[in-house]
Design a protein around this motif. Sequence first.
Motif, PDB file in Angstrom:
ATOM      1  N   THR A  88       0.832  -1.201   0.000  1.00 22.75           N
ATOM      2  CA  THR A  88       0.000   0.000   0.000  1.00 22.75           C
ATOM      3  C   THR A  88       0.867   1.251   0.000  1.00 22.75           C
ATOM      4  OG1 THR A  88      -1.835  -1.100   1.126  1.00 22.75           O
ATOM      5  CG2 THR A  88      -1.728   1.286   1.305  1.00 22.75           C
ATOM      6  N   THR A  89       1.899   1.259   0.823  1.00 21.72           N
ATOM      7  CA  THR A  89       2.799   2.416   0.877  1.00 21.72           C
ATOM      8  C   THR A  89       3.494   2.612  -0.460  1.00 21.72           C
ATOM      9  OG1 THR A  89       3.166   1.960   3.228  1.00 21.72           O
ATOM     10  CG2 THR A  89       4.699   3.466   2.149  1.00 21.72           C
ATOM     11  N   ARG A  90       3.991   1.531  -1.033  1.00 24.90           N
ATOM     12  CA  ARG A  90       4.701   1.651  -2.310  1.00 24.90           C
ATOM     13  C   ARG A  90       3.775   2.167  -3.416  1.00 24.90           C
ATOM     14  NH1 ARG A  90       7.042  -3.447  -0.904  1.00 24.90           N
ATOM     15  NH2 ARG A  90       5.766  -4.469  -2.495  1.00 24.90           N
ATOM     16  N   ALA A  91       2.521   1.666  -3.422  1.00 25.98           N
ATOM     17  CA  ALA A  91       1.569   2.122  -4.441  1.00 25.98           C
ATOM     18  C   ALA A  91       1.299   3.616  -4.296  1.00 25.98           C
ATOM     19  CB  ALA A  91       0.270   1.325  -4.339  1.00 25.98           C
ATOM     20  N   LEU A  92       1.142   4.076  -3.060  1.00 28.85           N
ATOM     21  CA  LEU A  92       0.901   5.503  -2.838  1.00 28.85           C
ATOM     22  C   LEU A  92       2.126   6.337  -3.213  1.00 28.85           C
ATOM     23  CD1 LEU A  92      -1.085   5.296   0.507  1.00 28.85           C
ATOM     24  CD2 LEU A  92      -1.935   6.252  -1.642  1.00 28.85           C
ATOM     25  N   GLN A  93       3.313   5.829  -2.913  1.00 27.07           N
ATOM     26  CA  GLN A  93       4.525   6.555  -3.284  1.00 27.07           C
ATOM     27  C   GLN A  93       4.636   6.695  -4.796  1.00 27.07           C
ATOM     28  OE1 GLN A  93       7.338   4.011  -1.290  1.00 27.07           O
ATOM     29  NE2 GLN A  93       7.590   5.412   0.444  1.00 27.07           N
ATOM     30  N   GLN A  94       4.351   5.618  -5.494  1.00 29.94           N
ATOM     31  CA  GLN A  94       4.425   5.655  -6.956  1.00 29.94           C
ATOM     32  C   GLN A  94       3.388   6.620  -7.533  1.00 29.94           C
ATOM     33  OE1 GLN A  94       3.924   1.538  -8.004  1.00 29.94           O
ATOM     34  NE2 GLN A  94       5.924   0.931  -7.176  1.00 29.94           N
ATOM     35  N   TYR A  95       2.182   6.592  -6.951  1.00 29.15           N
ATOM     36  CA  TYR A  95       1.143   7.487  -7.466  1.00 29.15           C
ATOM     37  C   TYR A  95       1.467   8.944  -7.148  1.00 29.15           C
ATOM     38  CZ  TYR A  95      -3.414   9.223  -8.822  1.00 29.15           C
ATOM     39  OH  TYR A  95      -4.424   9.901  -9.453  1.00 29.15           O
ATOM     40  N   ALA A  96       2.032   9.179  -5.960  1.00 29.50           N
ATOM     41  CA  ALA A  96       2.426  10.544  -5.612  1.00 29.50           C
ATOM     42  C   ALA A  96       3.476  11.067  -6.582  1.00 29.50           C
ATOM     43  CB  ALA A  96       2.959  10.579  -4.176  1.00 29.50           C
ATOM     44  N   ALA A  97       4.449  10.205  -6.924  1.00 29.85           N
ATOM     45  CA  ALA A  97       5.476  10.607  -7.889  1.00 29.85           C
ATOM     46  C   ALA A  97       4.843  10.892  -9.251  1.00 29.85           C
ATOM     47  CB  ALA A  97       6.532   9.510  -8.001  1.00 29.85           C
ATOM     48  N   HIS A  98       3.878  10.080  -9.617  1.00 26.61           N
ATOM     49  CA  HIS A  98       3.176  10.282 -10.899  1.00 26.61           C
ATOM     50  C   HIS A  98       2.453  11.631 -10.919  1.00 26.61           C
ATOM     51  CE1 HIS A  98       0.620   9.576 -14.377  1.00 26.61           C
ATOM     52  NE2 HIS A  98      -0.455   9.748 -13.607  1.00 26.61           N
ATOM     53  N   LEU A  99       1.768  11.953  -9.818  1.00 25.58           N
ATOM     54  CA  LEU A  99       1.040  13.227  -9.767  1.00 25.58           C
ATOM     55  C   LEU A  99       1.995  14.413  -9.806  1.00 25.58           C
ATOM     56  CD1 LEU A  99      -1.832  12.620  -7.179  1.00 25.58           C
ATOM     57  CD2 LEU A  99      -1.966  12.638  -9.668  1.00 25.58           C
ATOM     58  N   ARG A 100       3.118  14.306  -9.103  1.00 19.26           N
ATOM     59  CA  ARG A 100       4.073  15.416  -9.108  1.00 19.26           C
ATOM     60  C   ARG A 100       4.617  15.653 -10.519  1.00 19.26           C
ATOM     61  NH1 ARG A 100       5.265  13.569  -3.658  1.00 19.26           N
ATOM     62  NH2 ARG A 100       6.691  11.967  -4.446  1.00 19.26           N
TER      63      ARG A 100
END
Length: 713
Positions: free
Chosen positions: A694-706
């Motif tokens: 879950t943490t990794r998925a959120l980190q990846q999505y956060a990077a995508h949004l940035r």
Amino acid sequence: MADPSDRGGKRVSSSRAAHVQTHGERSPAIGVNYGTVVTGDNTHLVQVQAAAFPDPAQMRPAARVVGLPRPATPVFVGRQDALEQVERALAVADGVVVSQAFVGMGGVGKSELALQYAERARDRYRLVWWITAEASAQVDAGLAELARHLVPDAARAARAEEAAAWVCGWLRAHPGWLLVLDNVTRPSDVAGLLGRLEGGHVLITSRRDVRWPGRTATVRLDLLDPDASVELITAVTGRTTSADRRAALGIAEELGFLPLALDQAAAYIRQSGITPAVYLERLRRRPARYYAKAADGDKAQATIARLWDITLETLTRDAPHAVELAAVLAHYAPDDIPRTLLGGGVEEDVEAADEALGVLASHSMVDRTYRTVRMHRLTQAAVLSKLRQTDTARRTALAWLHAAMPPGDPITEVNAWPLWRSLTPHVEAVSRHYSTGRQPRRLGDVLNKTAIFLISQGEYQRAHTMLTTAVALVEAALGPDHPDVAIPLANLASTYSDLGRAAEALPLEKRVLALTEKALGPDHPTVAICLGNLADTYRTLGRSAEALPLFERALAINEAALGSDHLAVATSLGNLARAYRALGRAAEALPLEERALAVAEAALGPDHPGVAVGLNNLASTYRALGRPAEALPLFERALTINEAALGHDHPDVAIILGNLADTCRALGRAAESLDAVKRAERIASAALGMEHPTTRALQQYAAHLRTLFGAPD
């Protein structure tokens, strides 16, 4: 976005009626005859609305808060210079955290020095709190206990890390406090806490003289000098003649000027009514070199072993029940042994244990309050090394734990959680005293039920360790095909899923389903739970086509057995809808989600976390159908419900924030999307760890949004 909500709630139990777990996209899981709702990513909810934590800045205790393990000793010698050094160092502005580390060998008096300062300076602080901090989990547990003292209604059902996070906020908002972190093993266990605090003082005790984090000054404690040693012995014994002082010096030399040993020797002299000279003669009959060898070269442990030999000789003759109790206590964790544990709940045994405890306290073998008992680690080691036959004591320690375990489901009985918290470290300690292949079946039962409590608190790795042993014990006792093996096996599978290891959960879920079908028949509601577990594991592994028929079968069983308006049916509807969405069939999922939400609201009311599950599911389907404007208010309502019920730092809140961020992105609301995912990422990393899926998925999505919005990292 890789949806981090692809994990389900699980039902765990020690009861055969509901010995399996239900998965589904953050959906309620209803065990047979429990009426209990379990939702979300590792979240176990009961139908008791939890009070929300108040704003920490607005929460002011009516009186000074003091939580110390015992009174400071009245005979405190040889440490005045160290105490004054600490007082000077802490007489500074309260705008930043100032910490002192007391380091030295076991038994040298580190904890006593911290206790002396805390007692003498308590009027300087609005809060003084003591935490046994051998591991990072104990640090969180100690902070959570403080939260339960400050805001009992809100903290009662909160997970340890949530309550600990709230306490850190409270300490930042209310400068002028003192924390004592006792017996720290690794600096890394307290570094995170020190980094989050401001406006107070921290005392650390540890055997390790290492580099401590932050602005931590080190005070090294050595052995007492000869004059202070003599003063300690004569003050405690009340024997002060010249001959007594000479003998006291001889005792101190024999015991290497170790304060813990001197205190126990003096207590023995006082209690036995002998002179220091007589004690010295007895001590010299036991050469130190023999004990050093027996104690594996640990000088302090060898010293205490010599003392225990003398005490054992007397107690075996005059108070054998005290020797028996000491042997039992040596199998528990050294600190915070509940007095209610002693005696196993049998009235005459409780009275005998209380009497024996008085004898041990009079010899300084234990410290006691009206609630708890403490036996120093060195004393425990000495007791176990001298009493070669400890099988009976170990069995008694386990039997008392078994008798003290609260009745009912460890998840649903929230009022029993404080007792579970106090028992858990002693369950782990007793388990360590059994070698592999020699553990009794009762230990498996105790470990299984304790692990269920730990799962409810989000402590999945501790639960996993216990359940691995519990499964092995039940299989050894009953055989691998006995239906009762499914109880701990299903719980073990749950921890694999909780730890992000779904591939390892899969074969266990298959085996649980086979055992349950054989025992209960193919159409039992518990079989539906097993089907949901297995199907959700398939879905987590990206195998939704294999999950779909299992979810459909589970729904059919529940509707036939329980009726169309039962909460278990809502669970099955949500599970099935999730599988449809994963297969690109969101239009077929929509009516299932609408029906599931209606059933949950009718049964639970509009503000229950189980309703938040249905709202999140329905919103996810709207989002999959390209209707983000209809999804947004549902996600927002689900977030409001979970923040009020679970706290702002719960993993379920992170999941909804991630979904909310994706919906805001679809609506072109960049700032809101970035804020939501940033907060989700922070919550998940703190609650689940950096390596959790879950943490990794959120980190990846956060990077995508940035990247998408051109925002800085």
